[in-house]
Design an enzyme around this catalytic site. Structure first.
Site, PDB file in Angstrom:
ATOM      1  N   HIS A 268      66.702  80.844  21.375  1.00  0.00           N
ATOM      2  CA  HIS A 268      67.690  80.290  20.441  1.00  0.00           C
ATOM      3  C   HIS A 268      67.060  80.026  19.072  1.00  0.00           C
ATOM      4  O   HIS A 268      67.527  80.569  18.083  1.00  0.00           O
ATOM      5  CB  HIS A 268      68.367  79.028  20.980  1.00  0.00           C
ATOM      6  CG  HIS A 268      69.059  79.224  22.287  1.00  0.00           C
ATOM      7  ND1 HIS A 268      70.032  80.189  22.464  1.00  0.00           N
ATOM      8  CD2 HIS A 268      68.910  78.594  23.475  1.00  0.00           C
ATOM      9  CE1 HIS A 268      70.454  80.138  23.720  1.00  0.00           C
ATOM     10  NE2 HIS A 268      69.785  79.199  24.355  1.00  0.00           N
ATOM     11  N   ASP A 319      72.144  85.072  28.222  1.00  0.00           N
ATOM     12  CA  ASP A 319      72.107  83.637  28.471  1.00  0.00           C
ATOM     13  C   ASP A 319      73.172  83.167  29.467  1.00  0.00           C
ATOM     14  O   ASP A 319      73.035  83.332  30.665  1.00  0.00           O
ATOM     15  CB  ASP A 319      72.221  82.894  27.142  1.00  0.00           C
ATOM     16  CG  ASP A 319      71.904  81.409  27.261  1.00  0.00           C
ATOM     17  OD1 ASP A 319      71.586  80.948  28.373  1.00  0.00           O
ATOM     18  OD2 ASP A 319      71.976  80.696  26.247  1.00  0.00           O
TER      19      ASP A 319
END
Length: 446
Positions: A268, A319
Protein backbone atom coordinates in the site's frame (compact mmCIF):
# COMPACT_ATOMS: atom_id res chain seq x y z
CA UNK A 1 9.85 -36.49 -22.71
CA UNK A 2 9.67 -34.17 -25.64
CA UNK A 3 9.94 -30.42 -25.98
CA UNK A 4 6.56 -28.70 -26.30
CA UNK A 5 6.28 -25.79 -28.72
CA UNK A 6 3.82 -22.93 -28.28
CA UNK A 7 3.25 -20.61 -31.23
CA UNK A 8 2.15 -17.13 -30.23
CA UNK A 9 0.32 -14.92 -32.68
CA UNK A 10 1.79 -11.95 -30.81
CA UNK A 11 4.04 -11.95 -27.76
CA UNK A 12 5.25 -9.22 -25.43
CA UNK A 13 8.97 -9.73 -25.06
CA UNK A 14 9.61 -7.03 -22.49
CA UNK A 15 10.36 -4.03 -24.66
CA UNK A 16 7.98 -4.56 -27.55
CA UNK A 17 5.32 -6.80 -29.09
CA UNK A 18 6.60 -9.31 -31.65
CA UNK A 19 4.36 -11.10 -34.17
CA UNK A 20 4.86 -14.80 -34.78
CA UNK A 21 6.85 -16.11 -31.81
CA UNK A 22 7.60 -19.81 -31.27
CA UNK A 23 8.49 -20.74 -27.72
CA UNK A 24 9.92 -24.15 -26.86
CA UNK A 25 9.32 -25.57 -23.39
CA UNK A 26 11.65 -28.23 -22.03
CA UNK A 27 10.40 -31.16 -19.91
CA UNK A 28 11.52 -29.37 -16.73
CA UNK A 29 8.98 -26.60 -17.37
CA UNK A 30 11.44 -23.95 -18.47
CA UNK A 31 11.74 -22.02 -21.70
CA UNK A 32 14.30 -23.73 -23.93
CA UNK A 33 14.18 -21.29 -26.85
CA UNK A 34 12.35 -18.22 -28.13
CA UNK A 35 12.19 -17.78 -31.90
CA UNK A 36 10.77 -14.67 -33.53
CA UNK A 37 9.55 -14.16 -37.08
CA UNK A 38 7.69 -17.49 -37.20
CA UNK A 39 4.74 -16.59 -39.38
CA UNK A 40 2.67 -19.76 -38.90
CA UNK A 41 2.44 -22.46 -36.22
CA UNK A 42 5.13 -25.12 -36.71
CA UNK A 43 3.90 -28.69 -37.04
CA UNK A 44 2.69 -29.98 -33.69
CA UNK A 45 2.83 -26.59 -32.01
CA UNK A 46 0.05 -25.33 -29.72
CA UNK A 47 -1.32 -22.14 -31.28
CA UNK A 48 -2.12 -19.22 -28.96
CA UNK A 49 -4.18 -16.57 -30.75
CA UNK A 50 -4.01 -13.08 -29.30
CA UNK A 51 -1.31 -11.38 -27.24
CA UNK A 52 0.78 -13.63 -25.00
CA UNK A 53 2.34 -12.10 -21.91
CA UNK A 54 4.54 -13.58 -19.21
CA UNK A 55 2.35 -14.93 -16.42
CA UNK A 56 0.92 -12.28 -14.14
CA UNK A 57 2.08 -12.15 -10.52
CA UNK A 58 -0.42 -11.36 -7.78
CA UNK A 59 1.99 -10.07 -5.16
CA UNK A 60 -0.57 -9.51 -2.39
CA UNK A 61 -3.52 -11.78 -1.61
CA UNK A 62 -5.71 -12.60 1.36
CA UNK A 63 -7.59 -15.56 -0.10
CA UNK A 64 -10.40 -15.58 2.44
CA UNK A 65 -11.32 -11.96 1.67
CA UNK A 66 -12.91 -13.26 -1.54
CA UNK A 67 -15.90 -14.29 0.60
CA UNK A 68 -16.50 -10.61 1.43
CA UNK A 69 -17.19 -9.57 -2.14
CA UNK A 70 -20.54 -7.72 -2.37
CA UNK A 71 -21.40 -8.27 1.31
CA UNK A 72 -19.27 -5.29 2.33
CA UNK A 73 -20.89 -2.96 -0.21
CA UNK A 74 -24.03 -2.39 1.87
CA UNK A 75 -24.10 0.89 3.78
CA UNK A 76 -21.31 3.35 4.48
CA UNK A 77 -18.24 3.21 6.66
CA UNK A 78 -14.46 3.10 6.63
CA UNK A 79 -11.65 0.58 6.54
CA UNK A 80 -12.26 -0.04 10.24
CA UNK A 81 -15.95 -0.94 9.82
CA UNK A 82 -15.00 -3.17 6.87
CA UNK A 83 -12.50 -4.90 9.16
CA UNK A 84 -15.28 -5.99 11.53
CA UNK A 85 -17.01 -7.88 8.70
CA UNK A 86 -13.68 -9.40 7.70
CA UNK A 87 -13.18 -10.70 11.25
CA UNK A 88 -16.56 -12.46 11.10
CA UNK A 89 -15.50 -14.40 8.01
CA UNK A 90 -12.07 -15.20 9.44
CA UNK A 91 -13.70 -16.70 12.52
CA UNK A 92 -15.47 -19.35 10.41
CA UNK A 93 -12.39 -20.76 8.69
CA UNK A 94 -10.81 -24.11 9.44
CA UNK A 95 -8.23 -26.02 7.38
CA UNK A 96 -10.89 -27.79 5.29
CA UNK A 97 -13.07 -24.75 4.56
CA UNK A 98 -10.00 -22.61 3.92
CA UNK A 99 -8.64 -25.15 1.46
CA UNK A 100 -11.94 -25.28 -0.43
CA UNK A 101 -12.22 -21.50 -0.60
CA UNK A 102 -8.59 -20.87 -1.54
CA UNK A 103 -8.66 -23.60 -4.18
CA UNK A 104 -11.56 -21.84 -5.90
CA UNK A 105 -10.03 -18.38 -5.45
CA UNK A 106 -6.71 -19.49 -6.93
CA UNK A 107 -8.58 -21.06 -9.83
CA UNK A 108 -10.27 -17.70 -10.40
CA UNK A 109 -6.79 -16.17 -10.45
CA UNK A 110 -5.61 -18.66 -13.07
CA UNK A 111 -8.61 -17.73 -15.21
CA UNK A 112 -7.41 -14.12 -14.89
CA UNK A 113 -3.93 -14.96 -16.20
CA UNK A 114 -2.22 -15.08 -12.80
CA UNK A 115 0.46 -17.76 -12.54
CA UNK A 116 1.94 -16.97 -9.11
CA UNK A 117 0.44 -15.58 -5.91
CA UNK A 118 1.95 -14.06 -2.81
CA UNK A 119 -0.41 -15.13 -0.03
CA UNK A 120 -0.16 -12.82 3.00
CA UNK A 121 -1.25 -15.44 5.54
CA UNK A 122 -2.12 -14.68 9.14
CA UNK A 123 -5.09 -16.96 10.04
CA UNK A 124 -2.88 -19.51 11.80
CA UNK A 125 -4.74 -21.14 14.68
CA UNK A 126 -8.19 -22.16 15.89
CA UNK A 127 -10.55 -19.26 16.70
CA UNK A 128 -9.64 -19.29 20.41
CA UNK A 129 -5.94 -19.17 19.59
CA UNK A 130 -5.24 -22.85 20.20
CA UNK A 131 -2.80 -24.26 17.63
CA UNK A 132 -4.03 -27.10 15.46
CA UNK A 133 -2.38 -30.50 15.88
CA UNK A 134 -0.30 -29.42 12.92
CA UNK A 135 0.54 -25.80 13.85
CA UNK A 136 0.82 -24.97 10.13
CA UNK A 137 -2.42 -26.68 9.07
CA UNK A 138 -3.88 -23.46 7.70
CA UNK A 139 -0.76 -22.57 5.73
CA UNK A 140 -0.51 -26.09 4.37
CA UNK A 141 -4.17 -25.84 3.28
CA UNK A 142 -3.27 -22.76 1.22
CA UNK A 143 -0.26 -24.48 -0.33
CA UNK A 144 -2.39 -27.49 -1.27
CA UNK A 145 -5.07 -25.19 -2.71
CA UNK A 146 -2.56 -23.46 -4.99
CA UNK A 147 -1.25 -26.81 -6.21
CA UNK A 148 -4.79 -27.99 -6.90
CA UNK A 149 -5.46 -24.84 -8.93
CA UNK A 150 -2.17 -25.04 -10.85
CA UNK A 151 -0.60 -21.86 -9.43
CA UNK A 152 2.78 -21.18 -7.92
CA UNK A 153 2.55 -19.79 -4.39
CA UNK A 154 4.77 -17.86 -2.04
CA UNK A 155 3.30 -18.31 1.42
CA UNK A 156 4.15 -15.09 3.22
CA UNK A 157 3.68 -16.38 6.74
CA UNK A 158 2.70 -13.38 8.79
CA UNK A 159 3.58 -12.30 12.31
CA UNK A 160 0.50 -10.75 13.95
CA UNK A 161 0.97 -10.41 17.71
CA UNK A 162 -0.90 -7.35 18.96
CA UNK A 163 -4.15 -5.45 18.57
CA UNK A 164 -2.14 -2.26 18.50
CA UNK A 165 1.33 -1.16 19.63
CA UNK A 166 1.83 -3.77 22.31
CA UNK A 167 -1.77 -4.30 23.39
CA UNK A 168 -2.94 -7.91 23.66
CA UNK A 169 -4.83 -9.35 20.69
CA UNK A 170 -8.58 -8.90 20.93
CA UNK A 171 -10.94 -11.86 20.66
CA UNK A 172 -11.05 -11.69 16.86
CA UNK A 173 -7.25 -11.70 16.61
CA UNK A 174 -6.42 -14.60 18.95
CA UNK A 175 -6.15 -17.03 16.05
CA UNK A 176 -3.69 -14.76 14.28
CA UNK A 177 -1.14 -14.61 17.11
CA UNK A 178 1.76 -16.88 18.08
CA UNK A 179 2.32 -14.80 21.23
CA UNK A 180 5.85 -13.68 20.44
CA UNK A 181 7.99 -13.20 17.37
CA UNK A 182 10.23 -16.01 18.58
CA UNK A 183 7.27 -18.41 18.69
CA UNK A 184 6.17 -17.19 15.25
CA UNK A 185 9.68 -17.86 13.91
CA UNK A 186 9.74 -21.37 15.35
CA UNK A 187 6.40 -22.26 13.77
CA UNK A 188 7.21 -20.64 10.43
CA UNK A 189 10.54 -22.47 10.26
CA UNK A 190 8.65 -25.76 9.98
CA UNK A 191 7.06 -24.71 6.68
CA UNK A 192 8.76 -26.21 3.65
CA UNK A 193 8.92 -25.05 0.08
CA UNK A 194 8.96 -27.37 -2.89
CA UNK A 195 7.86 -27.63 -6.47
CA UNK A 196 5.81 -24.51 -7.14
CA UNK A 197 6.05 -23.41 -3.49
CA UNK A 198 8.24 -20.86 -1.75
CA UNK A 199 8.06 -19.65 1.84
CA UNK A 200 8.46 -16.00 2.79
CA UNK A 201 7.67 -13.83 5.78
CA UNK A 202 5.47 -10.88 6.59
CA UNK A 203 4.97 -8.35 9.34
CA UNK A 204 1.28 -7.59 9.40
CA UNK A 205 1.85 -3.94 10.33
CA UNK A 206 3.67 -1.81 12.88
CA UNK A 207 0.54 -1.86 15.03
CA UNK A 208 0.40 -5.68 15.04
CA UNK A 209 4.07 -6.45 15.81
CA UNK A 210 5.62 -4.63 18.79
CA UNK A 211 8.64 -2.55 17.86
CA UNK A 212 11.03 -4.67 19.90
CA UNK A 213 10.04 -7.78 17.94
CA UNK A 214 10.23 -6.36 14.42
CA UNK A 215 13.90 -7.23 14.18
CA UNK A 216 13.24 -10.91 14.94
CA UNK A 217 10.98 -11.25 11.91
CA UNK A 218 13.36 -9.27 9.71
CA UNK A 219 16.30 -11.42 10.79
CA UNK A 220 14.36 -14.64 10.08
CA UNK A 221 13.74 -13.51 6.51
CA UNK A 222 17.24 -12.16 6.02
CA UNK A 223 18.92 -15.36 7.23
CA UNK A 224 16.89 -17.37 4.70
CA UNK A 225 17.12 -14.75 1.92
CA UNK A 226 13.36 -14.83 1.42
CA UNK A 227 10.84 -12.07 0.70
CA UNK A 228 9.58 -9.98 3.61
CA UNK A 229 6.33 -8.04 3.17
CA UNK A 230 4.59 -5.54 5.45
CA UNK A 231 1.38 -3.49 5.33
CA UNK A 232 2.70 0.06 5.52
CA UNK A 233 0.84 3.32 6.18
CA UNK A 234 -2.42 2.05 4.74
CA UNK A 235 -4.40 4.23 7.15
CA UNK A 236 -3.78 7.70 8.61
CA UNK A 237 -5.03 6.39 11.97
CA UNK A 238 -2.14 3.93 12.03
CA UNK A 239 0.33 6.71 11.30
CA UNK A 240 -1.12 8.86 14.11
CA UNK A 241 -0.99 5.96 16.57
CA UNK A 242 2.60 5.18 15.63
CA UNK A 243 3.66 8.76 16.21
CA UNK A 244 1.91 8.73 19.57
CA UNK A 245 3.58 5.47 20.59
CA UNK A 246 7.05 5.96 19.12
CA UNK A 247 7.38 9.57 18.01
CA UNK A 248 7.96 8.63 14.38
CA UNK A 249 6.22 7.39 11.24
CA UNK A 250 5.77 3.66 10.53
CA UNK A 251 8.39 3.81 7.77
CA UNK A 252 10.94 5.31 10.15
CA UNK A 253 10.12 2.69 12.80
CA UNK A 254 10.63 -0.11 10.27
CA UNK A 255 13.87 1.44 9.09
CA UNK A 256 15.19 1.80 12.64
CA UNK A 257 14.55 -1.91 13.28
CA UNK A 258 16.19 -3.22 10.12
CA UNK A 259 13.02 -4.14 8.24
CA UNK A 260 13.48 -2.09 5.07
CA UNK A 261 15.74 -3.34 2.28
CA UNK A 262 15.88 -4.87 -1.21
CA UNK A 263 14.06 -8.11 -0.25
CA UNK A 264 11.29 -6.17 1.55
CA UNK A 265 8.05 -4.96 -0.02
CA UNK A 266 5.78 -2.39 1.58
CA UNK A 267 2.15 -3.07 0.73
CA UNK A 268 0.00 0.00 0.00
CA UNK A 269 2.56 2.67 1.09
CA UNK A 270 -0.32 5.12 0.91
CA UNK A 271 0.06 7.91 3.48
CA UNK A 272 3.76 8.75 3.34
CA UNK A 273 5.82 11.82 4.10
CA UNK A 274 8.63 12.96 1.83
CA UNK A 275 11.02 11.48 4.40
CA UNK A 276 9.19 8.14 4.25
CA UNK A 277 9.49 8.05 0.47
CA UNK A 278 13.23 8.66 0.78
CA UNK A 279 13.62 5.89 3.37
CA UNK A 280 11.75 3.40 1.21
CA UNK A 281 13.38 4.33 -2.08
CA UNK A 282 16.93 4.75 -0.82
CA UNK A 283 16.83 1.36 0.94
CA UNK A 284 15.63 -0.39 -2.22
CA UNK A 285 12.38 -1.45 -0.53
CA UNK A 286 9.68 -2.34 -3.05
CA UNK A 287 6.10 -1.13 -3.20
CA UNK A 288 3.05 -3.28 -3.86
CA UNK A 289 0.08 -1.22 -4.96
CA UNK A 290 -3.41 -2.74 -4.74
CA UNK A 291 -5.53 -0.03 -6.40
CA UNK A 292 -8.86 -1.87 -6.57
CA UNK A 293 -8.73 -2.57 -2.83
CA UNK A 294 -7.34 0.84 -1.92
CA UNK A 295 -10.25 2.52 -3.67
CA UNK A 296 -12.80 -0.04 -2.43
CA UNK A 297 -11.79 0.59 1.19
CA UNK A 298 -11.51 4.36 0.65
CA UNK A 299 -7.87 4.19 1.74
CA UNK A 300 -6.52 6.83 -0.60
CA UNK A 301 -4.12 7.02 -3.53
CA UNK A 302 -0.51 6.23 -2.73
CA UNK A 303 2.46 8.15 -4.22
CA UNK A 304 3.50 5.32 -6.54
CA UNK A 305 5.20 7.53 -9.10
CA UNK A 306 7.18 9.40 -6.45
CA UNK A 307 8.23 6.11 -4.85
CA UNK A 308 9.41 4.69 -8.16
CA UNK A 309 11.36 7.83 -8.99
CA UNK A 310 13.14 7.51 -5.64
CA UNK A 311 14.11 3.88 -6.33
CA UNK A 312 11.22 1.70 -5.11
CA UNK A 313 10.27 -1.04 -7.57
CA UNK A 314 6.52 -1.35 -8.13
CA UNK A 315 4.40 -4.48 -8.22
CA UNK A 316 0.67 -5.18 -7.95
CA UNK A 317 -1.76 -7.24 -5.89
CA UNK A 318 -5.48 -7.89 -5.67
CA UNK A 319 -5.45 -7.88 -1.85
CA UNK A 320 -9.12 -8.10 -0.74
CA UNK A 321 -10.27 -9.47 -4.11
CA UNK A 322 -12.92 -6.82 -4.64
CA UNK A 323 -12.09 -7.95 -8.15
CA UNK A 324 -9.41 -10.38 -9.33
CA UNK A 325 -7.95 -8.70 -12.38
CA UNK A 326 -4.26 -7.76 -12.62
CA UNK A 327 -4.91 -5.84 -15.84
CA UNK A 328 -7.33 -3.64 -13.92
CA UNK A 329 -4.76 -3.19 -11.14
CA UNK A 330 -2.17 -2.05 -13.69
CA UNK A 331 -4.62 0.25 -15.42
CA UNK A 332 -5.88 1.65 -12.12
CA UNK A 333 -2.41 2.59 -10.93
CA UNK A 334 -2.03 4.88 -13.96
CA UNK A 335 -5.59 6.18 -13.88
CA UNK A 336 -5.52 6.90 -10.15
CA UNK A 337 -2.32 8.87 -10.64
CA UNK A 338 -4.07 10.83 -13.39
CA UNK A 339 -6.85 11.71 -10.95
CA UNK A 340 -4.35 12.71 -8.28
CA UNK A 341 -2.20 14.88 -10.56
CA UNK A 342 -4.64 15.78 -13.35
CA UNK A 343 -1.98 14.68 -15.84
CA UNK A 344 -1.86 11.65 -18.16
CA UNK A 345 0.87 9.22 -19.12
CA UNK A 346 2.83 8.46 -15.93
CA UNK A 347 3.64 4.89 -17.00
CA UNK A 348 3.80 3.29 -20.42
CA UNK A 349 1.91 0.07 -21.05
CA UNK A 350 5.26 -1.73 -20.98
CA UNK A 351 6.11 -0.30 -17.55
CA UNK A 352 2.74 -1.34 -16.16
CA UNK A 353 3.14 -4.83 -17.61
CA UNK A 354 6.56 -5.11 -16.00
CA UNK A 355 5.00 -4.32 -12.61
CA UNK A 356 2.41 -7.03 -13.24
CA UNK A 357 4.95 -9.62 -14.40
CA UNK A 358 8.72 -9.60 -13.79
CA UNK A 359 8.77 -7.18 -10.87
CA UNK A 360 5.78 -8.84 -9.22
CA UNK A 361 7.43 -12.25 -9.46
CA UNK A 362 10.68 -10.90 -8.03
CA UNK A 363 8.81 -9.36 -5.09
CA UNK A 364 7.50 -12.78 -4.06
CA UNK A 365 10.74 -14.64 -4.66
CA UNK A 366 10.29 -15.97 -8.20
CA UNK A 367 13.17 -14.14 -9.83
CA UNK A 368 13.26 -16.77 -12.55
CA UNK A 369 9.73 -16.00 -13.80
CA UNK A 370 7.87 -13.12 -15.38
CA UNK A 371 9.75 -12.94 -18.68
CA UNK A 372 9.58 -14.81 -21.98
CA UNK A 373 13.27 -15.62 -22.16
CA UNK A 374 15.38 -18.74 -22.50
CA UNK A 375 15.93 -20.32 -19.08
CA UNK A 376 12.94 -18.69 -17.42
CA UNK A 377 10.01 -20.63 -16.03
CA UNK A 378 7.50 -21.34 -18.81
CA UNK A 379 4.66 -19.34 -17.27
CA UNK A 380 2.56 -17.22 -19.60
CA UNK A 381 -0.94 -16.07 -20.41
CA UNK A 382 -2.74 -15.09 -23.61
CA UNK A 383 -5.14 -12.17 -23.92
CA UNK A 384 -7.74 -12.36 -26.65
CA UNK A 385 -7.71 -9.43 -29.05
CA UNK A 386 -11.08 -10.25 -30.60
CA UNK A 387 -13.53 -9.40 -27.80
CA UNK A 388 -15.84 -6.39 -27.76
CA UNK A 389 -13.29 -4.70 -25.48
CA UNK A 390 -10.16 -5.41 -27.51
CA UNK A 391 -11.12 -5.81 -31.17
CA UNK A 392 -10.04 -3.17 -33.66
CA UNK A 393 -6.72 -2.19 -32.08
CA UNK A 394 -3.64 -1.70 -34.19
CA UNK A 395 -1.32 -4.73 -33.92
CA UNK A 396 1.59 -2.57 -32.85
CA UNK A 397 -0.51 -1.31 -29.93
CA UNK A 398 -1.49 -4.72 -28.59
CA UNK A 399 0.20 -4.04 -25.23
CA UNK A 400 -1.71 -0.79 -24.85
CA UNK A 401 -4.92 -2.61 -25.69
CA UNK A 402 -4.24 -5.26 -23.06
CA UNK A 403 -3.49 -2.77 -20.31
CA UNK A 404 -6.03 -0.07 -21.03
CA UNK A 405 -8.99 -2.03 -22.47
CA UNK A 406 -8.80 -5.75 -21.69
CA UNK A 407 -10.07 -7.39 -18.52
CA UNK A 408 -9.63 -10.76 -16.87
CA UNK A 409 -12.55 -11.96 -18.99
CA UNK A 410 -10.31 -11.67 -22.05
CA UNK A 411 -7.79 -14.23 -20.80
CA UNK A 412 -7.87 -17.21 -23.16
CA UNK A 413 -4.94 -19.32 -21.94
CA UNK A 414 -2.78 -19.66 -18.85
CA UNK A 415 0.28 -21.91 -18.87
CA UNK A 416 2.32 -22.69 -15.75
CA UNK A 417 5.57 -24.61 -16.07
CA UNK A 418 4.60 -25.51 -19.61
CA UNK A 419 1.31 -27.04 -18.44
CA UNK A 420 -1.92 -25.69 -19.90
CA UNK A 421 -3.89 -24.71 -16.76
CA UNK A 422 -6.46 -22.57 -18.58
CA UNK A 423 -7.32 -23.48 -22.16
CA UNK A 424 -9.75 -21.47 -24.27
CA UNK A 425 -11.07 -19.75 -21.16
CA UNK A 426 -11.76 -22.94 -19.17
CA UNK A 427 -9.81 -24.20 -16.18
CA UNK A 428 -8.32 -27.61 -16.95
CA UNK A 429 -8.08 -28.76 -13.32
CA UNK A 430 -11.26 -27.26 -11.84
CA UNK A 431 -13.82 -27.33 -14.67
CA UNK A 432 -16.58 -25.39 -12.87
CA UNK A 433 -14.90 -22.59 -10.96
CA UNK A 434 -18.12 -20.61 -10.30
CA UNK A 435 -19.67 -23.64 -8.63
CA UNK A 436 -16.53 -24.20 -6.58
CA UNK A 437 -16.63 -20.59 -5.42
CA UNK A 438 -20.35 -20.73 -4.65
CA UNK A 439 -19.96 -23.91 -2.62
CA UNK A 440 -16.95 -22.69 -0.64
CA UNK A 441 -18.42 -19.27 0.13
CA UNK A 442 -21.82 -20.77 0.91
CA UNK A 443 -20.26 -23.07 3.51
CA UNK A 444 -18.93 -20.02 5.36
CA UNK A 445 -22.39 -18.44 5.45
CA UNK A 446 -24.18 -21.41 6.98
Amino acid sequence: MQVTTYWMEQAWLGANVEPGVALDVSPDGRIAAVRTGVEAPPPGAVALRGLTLPGLANAHSHAFHRALRSTVQVGSGTFWTWREVMYQVAAKLDPDTYHALARAVYAEMALAGITAVGEFHYVHHAPDGTPYDDPNAMGEALIAAARDAGLRITLLDTAYLSSGFGAAPDSHQLRFSDGTAEAWAERAAALKGGDGVRIGAAIHSVRAVPAGQLGTVAAWARERDVPLHVHLSEQTAENDACRAAHGCTPARLLSDHGVLGPRTTGVHNTHLTAGDIALIGDSGTGTCMCPTTERDLADGIGPAADLQRRGSTLCLGTDSHAVIDLLEEARAMELDERLRTRRRGHWTAAALLRAATADGHAAIGWDDAGVLEEGALADFTTIGLDSVRTVGALPRLAAETAVFAATAADVRHTVVGGRHVVRDGSHALIPDVPSALASAIGALRE
